[in-house]
Scaffold this motif. Structure first.
Motif, PDB file in Angstrom:
ATOM      1  N   VAL A  91       1.117  -1.217   0.084  1.00 14.39           N
ATOM      2  CA  VAL A  91      -0.273  -0.321  -0.183  1.00 14.39           C
ATOM      3  C   VAL A  91       0.714   1.161  -0.017  1.00 14.39           C
ATOM      4  CG1 VAL A  91      -1.569   1.552   1.534  1.00 14.39           C
ATOM      5  CG2 VAL A  91      -2.510  -1.289   1.314  1.00 14.39           C
ATOM      6  N   PHE A 122      -2.597   5.307   8.968  1.00 13.98           N
ATOM      7  CA  PHE A 122      -3.015   4.125   9.091  1.00 13.98           C
ATOM      8  C   PHE A 122      -2.865   2.970   9.857  1.00 13.98           C
ATOM      9  CE2 PHE A 122      -0.973   2.456   4.933  1.00 13.98           C
ATOM     10  CZ  PHE A 122      -0.747   1.625   5.559  1.00 13.98           C
ATOM     11  N   SER A 140     -10.691   1.669   4.694  1.00 10.00           N
ATOM     12  CA  SER A 140      -9.762   1.528   3.422  1.00 10.00           C
ATOM     13  C   SER A 140     -10.745   0.366   3.063  1.00 10.00           C
ATOM     14  CB  SER A 140      -8.855   1.475   3.494  1.00 10.00           C
ATOM     15  OG  SER A 140      -8.811  -0.438   4.093  1.00 10.00           O
ATOM     16  N   SER A 141     -10.918   0.637   1.680  1.00 10.88           N
ATOM     17  CA  SER A 141     -11.919  -1.424   1.285  1.00 10.88           C
ATOM     18  C   SER A 141     -11.172  -2.165   2.107  1.00 10.88           C
ATOM     19  CB  SER A 141     -11.364  -1.018  -0.431  1.00 10.88           C
ATOM     20  OG  SER A 141     -11.525   0.477  -1.419  1.00 10.88           O
ATOM     21  N   TYR A 143      -8.838  -5.811   2.909  1.00  3.40           N
ATOM     22  CA  TYR A 143      -7.843  -5.815   2.019  1.00  3.40           C
ATOM     23  C   TYR A 143      -7.768  -7.761   2.102  1.00  3.40           C
ATOM     24  CZ  TYR A 143      -5.518  -5.699   6.923  1.00  3.40           C
ATOM     25  OH  TYR A 143      -5.251  -5.729   7.758  1.00  3.40           O
ATOM     26  N   GLY A 250     -10.439  -3.826   7.543  1.00  2.18           N
ATOM     27  CA  GLY A 250      -9.936  -2.826   6.326  1.00  2.18           C
ATOM     28  C   GLY A 250      -8.799  -2.371   7.210  1.00  2.18           C
ATOM     29  N   THR A 260      -8.286   8.461   3.214  1.00  2.00           N
ATOM     30  CA  THR A 260      -8.915   7.480   2.746  1.00  2.00           C
ATOM     31  C   THR A 260      -9.005   7.378   1.448  1.00  2.00           C
ATOM     32  OG1 THR A 260      -9.885   7.777   5.546  1.00  2.00           O
ATOM     33  CG2 THR A 260     -11.247   6.325   3.801  1.00  2.00           C
ATOM     34  N   SER A 261      -9.461   8.087   0.937  1.00  3.36           N
ATOM     35  CA  SER A 261     -10.097   7.777  -0.432  1.00  3.36           C
ATOM     36  C   SER A 261      -8.656   7.285  -1.297  1.00  3.36           C
ATOM     37  CB  SER A 261     -10.732   8.646  -1.320  1.00  3.36           C
ATOM     38  OG  SER A 261      -9.617  10.179  -1.443  1.00  3.36           O
ATOM     39  N   VAL A 263      -5.914   5.637   0.204  1.00  7.24           N
ATOM     40  CA  VAL A 263      -5.588   4.082   0.553  1.00  7.24           C
ATOM     41  C   VAL A 263      -7.013   3.712   0.393  1.00  7.24           C
ATOM     42  CG1 VAL A 263      -5.478   3.558   3.180  1.00  7.24           C
ATOM     43  CG2 VAL A 263      -4.652   5.894   2.976  1.00  7.24           C
ATOM     44  N   SER A 264      -7.599   3.723  -0.231  1.00  3.89           N
ATOM     45  CA  SER A 264      -9.261   3.164   0.150  1.00  3.89           C
ATOM     46  C   SER A 264      -8.608   2.482  -2.032  1.00  3.89           C
ATOM     47  CB  SER A 264      -9.988   3.096  -0.388  1.00  3.89           C
ATOM     48  OG  SER A 264     -10.838   3.195   1.063  1.00  3.89           O
TER      49      SER A 264
END
Length: 294
Positions: A91, A122, A140-141, A143, A250, A260-261, A263-264
Motif C-alpha cells: 500500500v 493508517f 479502507s476497502s 484487503y 480494513g 481515506t480515498s 488508501v482505498s
C-alpha cells in the motif's frame, strides 16, 4: 451640479444593485456535488509521496504489540514479512512511499478504532470493518476476507464439537473488542459468560492452562496457533459468515481522514493487479478449509 432628490435616490439604487451583482458574481457558489463527497476527501489529491501525512514525507503505520504470525514475522512489522506487513508496504508503495519512508508505531488493538484523533496515517491489525466501528473511524476497502474459528485441546470435550450446539455449555474465550468475541456472544450464545482477554496471547495461555475449554480467533491465526504455539490443540471448526456478507479486514484511518480515498484506491489497485492474492498465497497458504460449524 447637484442632483434632485428623486434622481439622487435612483442613482444610489442603481449603484447598490450593481455592487450586489458584482459581489454575488465573485462569491463562492455552492456545488451540487459537494454534499456527495466523502468526508475528508474535499480537494484531496493522491499525488504519490505528497500526501498530507502525519509527518511530512513519511507514512506512519500502526499495529499492535506483539505482532502475531502469520500476519507478521518474528514480531517485527518493519521487516516486510508476514501477510499484513507485506500488504502495508505494498500500500505504501502504491501511495508513493518506499520502505525507508515508512515509520511503524505500536498501538493497542482496541485503541486503533476507538474515538479520537489518531497518531498514525493508517493502522493494520486484523480489524474487521463494521458499521459500529465506522462511527468512530474510517476504513479502507477490505484487503482480506476472513472467517472465525474455534480452537480446543486435543482429546477434550470441546475438540469433539461438530456444531454450534455442542459449544453452548463450554467456557469460551477470545480477545476483547474482537469479532471473535462477538461470535461467541452472538452466534454461540453460551450458557456461561465468555472470558475476554486484553491480548490474544493471554487467551492462548488460558487455553493451555485449562482455564477455558476453547478459544475463538480468525482462521489464519488458528492455523498458526495449532501449528506452532499450542501443538496439542486442534481447530474444531470455522463459523459461517453472518448475514451473507463476508467479514473483511480494513485499514483504519482517522474519521474523515483526507487519506481515506487514496488508501482505498491503493488497496483496490493491489486487488485488481493480483498483488493481494499473491501475498495471501505466500503468507496464508496454510489457512485451508476447516470444518464448518452449524
Amino acid at each position: 451640479m447637484h442632483l434632485a432628490p428623486r434622481a439622487l435616490r435612483r442613482a444610489v439604487a442603481a449603484a447598490t444593485i450593481a455592487l450586489l451583482a458584482t459581489a454575488v458574481g465573485c462569491a463562492p457558489q455552492p456545488e451540487e456535488k459537494a454534499a456527495a463527497s466523502p468526508s475528508g476527501s474535499t480537494g484531496t489529491t493522491c499525488a504519490k509521496g505528497e500526501l498530507a501525512t502525519k509527518a511530512s514525507g513519511k507514512l506512519t503505520i500502526a499495529t499492535d504489540e506483539p505482532a502475531y504470525e502469520p500476519w507478521f514475522k518474528d514480531d517485527k512489522p518493519a521487516n516486510g514479512k508476514g501477510f499484513e506487513s507485506a500488504v502495508a508496504y505494498a500500500v505504501a508503495q502504491q501511495l508513493g512511499y518506499d520502505k525507508s519512508a515508512v515509520v511503524w508505531q505500536s498501538v493497542p488493538f482496541n485503541k486503533a478504532f476507538a474515538p479520537g484523533v489518531k497518531t498514525f496515517d493508517f493502522d493494520i491489525n486484523q480489524v474487521s470493518i463494521s458499521a459500529e466501528r465506522k462511527k468512530a473511524v474510517d476504513f479502507s476497502s477490505g484487503y482480506y476476507e476472513v472467517r472465525q474459528a474455534v480452537i480446543a485441546l486435543k482429546g477434550s470435550k470441546a475438540a469433539k464439537a461438530t456444531g454450534i450446539a455442542d459449544l453452548k455449555n463450554l467456557k469460551l474465550g477470545a480477545q476483547v473488542g474482537t469479532t471473535s468475541l462477538n461470535y461467541i456472544s452472538d452466534v454461540v450464545k453460551p450458557s456461561q459468560e465468555a472470558a475476554a482477554y486484553s491480548k490474544n496471547d493471554q487467551a492462548i495461555s488460558a487455553l493451555k492452562n485449562g482455564q477455558v475449554d476453547a478459544i475463538v480467533t480468525d482462521l489464519p491465526t488458528a492455523f498458526y496457533v495449532t501449528a506452532a504455539q499450542v501443538t496439542n490443540a486442534k481447530i474444531v471448526g470455522q463459523f459461517e459468515n453472518q448475514g451473507g456478507t463476508p467479514e473483511q479486514f480494513g485499514l483504519v484511518l482517522d474519521k474523515g481522514s483526507a487519506l481515506t480515498s487514496c488508501v482505498s484506491s491503493a488497496v483496490d489497485a493491489l486487488r485488481k493487479d493480483g498483488t493481494l492474492a499473491k501475498l495471501e498465497k505466500q503468507w496464508l497458504s496454510d489457512a485451508v478449509d476447516a470444518p464448518v460449524l452449524k
